[in-house]
Design a protein around this motif. Structure first.
Motif, mmCIF file in Angstrom:
data_model
loop_
_atom_site.group_PDB
_atom_site.id
_atom_site.type_symbol
_atom_site.label_atom_id
_atom_site.label_comp_id
_atom_site.label_asym_id
_atom_site.label_seq_id
_atom_site.Cartn_x
_atom_site.Cartn_y
_atom_site.Cartn_z
ATOM 1 N N GLY A 1 3.426 7.451 11.104
ATOM 2 C CA GLY A 1 3.423 7.705 9.837
ATOM 3 C C GLY A 1 3.710 6.505 9.037
ATOM 4 O O GLY A 1 3.886 6.601 7.726
ATOM 5 N N SER A 2 3.777 5.277 9.517
ATOM 6 C CA SER A 2 3.844 3.930 8.879
ATOM 7 C C SER A 2 2.651 3.657 7.959
ATOM 8 O O SER A 2 1.608 4.033 8.405
ATOM 9 C CB SER A 2 4.056 2.799 9.800
ATOM 10 N N THR A 3 3.031 3.277 6.691
ATOM 11 C CA THR A 3 1.854 3.129 5.789
ATOM 12 C C THR A 3 1.721 1.531 5.501
ATOM 13 O O THR A 3 2.830 0.799 5.334
ATOM 14 C CB THR A 3 2.139 3.839 4.491
ATOM 15 N N TYR A 4 0.514 1.362 4.854
ATOM 16 C CA TYR A 4 0.013 -0.010 4.723
ATOM 17 C C TYR A 4 -0.781 -0.049 3.564
ATOM 18 O O TYR A 4 -1.624 0.750 3.357
ATOM 19 C CB TYR A 4 -0.652 -1.029 5.955
ATOM 20 N N TYR A 5 -0.705 -0.915 2.580
ATOM 21 C CA TYR A 5 -1.374 -0.868 1.290
ATOM 22 C C TYR A 5 -2.019 -2.448 1.002
ATOM 23 O O TYR A 5 -1.168 -3.623 1.141
ATOM 24 C CB TYR A 5 -0.667 -0.474 -0.025
ATOM 25 N N GLN A 6 -2.995 -2.431 0.486
ATOM 26 C CA GLN A 6 -3.575 -3.757 -0.524
ATOM 27 C C GLN A 6 -2.587 -4.071 -1.712
ATOM 28 O O GLN A 6 -2.367 -2.865 -2.130
ATOM 29 C CB GLN A 6 -5.073 -3.569 -0.370
ATOM 30 N N ARG B 1 -0.417 2.768 -6.942
ATOM 31 C CA ARG B 1 -1.313 3.719 -7.692
ATOM 32 C C ARG B 1 -2.037 4.698 -6.719
ATOM 33 O O ARG B 1 -2.208 5.713 -6.871
ATOM 34 C CB ARG B 1 -2.259 2.837 -8.116
ATOM 35 N N PHE B 2 -2.005 4.164 -5.127
ATOM 36 C CA PHE B 2 -2.781 5.033 -4.187
ATOM 37 C C PHE B 2 -1.655 5.184 -3.177
ATOM 38 O O PHE B 2 -0.527 4.613 -2.990
ATOM 39 C CB PHE B 2 -3.512 4.125 -3.478
ATOM 40 N N THR B 3 -1.920 6.644 -2.727
ATOM 41 C CA THR B 3 -0.810 6.893 -1.740
ATOM 42 C C THR B 3 -1.923 7.478 -0.311
ATOM 43 O O THR B 3 -2.341 8.355 -0.649
ATOM 44 C CB THR B 3 -0.015 8.006 -2.173
ATOM 45 N N ILE B 4 -1.522 6.765 0.428
ATOM 46 C CA ILE B 4 -1.922 7.431 1.793
ATOM 47 C C ILE B 4 -1.095 8.504 2.578
ATOM 48 O O ILE B 4 0.148 8.110 2.673
ATOM 49 C CB ILE B 4 -2.543 6.310 2.718
ATOM 50 N N SER B 5 -1.492 9.534 3.195
ATOM 51 C CA SER B 5 -0.696 10.619 3.903
ATOM 52 C C SER B 5 -1.646 11.156 4.848
ATOM 53 O O SER B 5 -3.015 11.042 4.915
ATOM 54 C CB SER B 5 -0.310 11.521 2.881
ATOM 55 N N LYS B 6 -0.994 12.013 5.802
ATOM 56 C CA LYS B 6 -1.645 12.721 6.993
ATOM 57 C C LYS B 6 -1.207 14.039 7.054
ATOM 58 O O LYS B 6 -0.125 14.218 6.891
ATOM 59 C CB LYS B 6 -1.567 11.654 7.949
ATOM 60 N N ASP B 7 -1.961 14.864 7.759
ATOM 61 C CA ASP B 7 -1.728 16.158 8.146
ATOM 62 C C ASP B 7 -2.241 16.015 9.674
ATOM 63 O O ASP B 7 -3.438 16.247 9.852
ATOM 64 C CB ASP B 7 -2.473 17.286 7.454
ATOM 65 N N THR C 1 -6.235 15.170 9.591
ATOM 66 C CA THR C 1 -6.919 14.671 8.313
ATOM 67 C C THR C 1 -5.905 13.896 7.576
ATOM 68 O O THR C 1 -4.820 13.680 7.664
ATOM 69 C CB THR C 1 -7.017 16.024 7.427
ATOM 70 N N VAL C 2 -6.527 12.891 7.096
ATOM 71 C CA VAL C 2 -5.819 11.779 6.348
ATOM 72 C C VAL C 2 -6.234 11.752 5.012
ATOM 73 O O VAL C 2 -7.481 12.029 4.657
ATOM 74 C CB VAL C 2 -5.863 10.336 6.811
ATOM 75 N N TYR C 3 -5.407 11.690 3.976
ATOM 76 C CA TYR C 3 -5.725 11.749 2.412
ATOM 77 C C TYR C 3 -5.543 10.099 1.689
ATOM 78 O O TYR C 3 -4.582 9.624 2.260
ATOM 79 C CB TYR C 3 -4.998 12.611 1.748
ATOM 80 N N LEU C 4 -6.076 9.990 0.826
ATOM 81 C CA LEU C 4 -5.870 9.016 -0.039
ATOM 82 C C LEU C 4 -5.953 9.463 -1.650
ATOM 83 O O LEU C 4 -6.879 9.759 -2.124
ATOM 84 C CB LEU C 4 -6.991 7.781 -0.064
ATOM 85 N N GLN C 5 -4.707 9.665 -2.128
ATOM 86 C CA GLN C 5 -4.450 9.918 -3.444
ATOM 87 C C GLN C 5 -4.474 8.740 -4.224
ATOM 88 O O GLN C 5 -3.729 7.627 -4.197
ATOM 89 C CB GLN C 5 -3.151 10.310 -3.699
ATOM 90 N N MET C 6 -5.501 8.607 -5.204
ATOM 91 C CA MET C 6 -5.480 7.447 -6.175
ATOM 92 C C MET C 6 -5.424 7.795 -7.649
ATOM 93 O O MET C 6 -6.043 8.842 -8.135
ATOM 94 C CB MET C 6 -7.205 6.975 -5.981
#
Length: 124
Positions: free
Chosen positions: A56-61, A67-73, A78-83
């Protein structure tokens, strides 16, 4: 054949929010990470965010951090990108992709399967 399908794009005013979803047809442990990329008209495709399936490691530009959050189920593959706090410069086609090889998640050519993309338009 692995399928990756994005959804959730649309038109939003500056300052608004959208949540993108990406579902993969493969079981999660068969891949290393899922990533989001975007491509604006006349520009090259660029990395936005990524998440590894197991840790579950996350990486961002840099331009989307905070502002953006990536998450997974994992159960739903499924992967989500909350913007949030969207800006006109976030306007682009957003692509989800699946990566099998370990290593840096920032490079598009290391991802094996891609979705068709979903349009995000932010009006000023």
């Amino acid at each position: 054949q692995v399928q990756v399908v994005e959804s959730g794009g649309g038109l939003v005013q500056a300052g608004g929010s959208l949540r993108l979803s990406c579902i993969s047809s493969t079981r999660t442990f068969s891949g290393y990470a899922m990533g989001w990329f975007r491509q604006a008209p006349g520009k090259e495709r660029e990395f936005v965010a990524a998440i590894t399936w197991t840790a579950g490691s996350t990486y961002y530009q840099d331009s989307v951090k905070g502002r953006f959050t990536i998450s997974k189920d994992n159960a739903k593959n499924t992967v989500y990108l909350q913007m949030n706090s969207l800006k006109p410069e976030d306007t682009a086609v957003y692509y989800c992709a699946q990566k099998y090889s370990s290593g840096p998640v920032y490079y598009a050519d290391t991802y094996a399967f891609w979705g068709q993309g979903t349009q995000v338009t932010v009006s000023s």
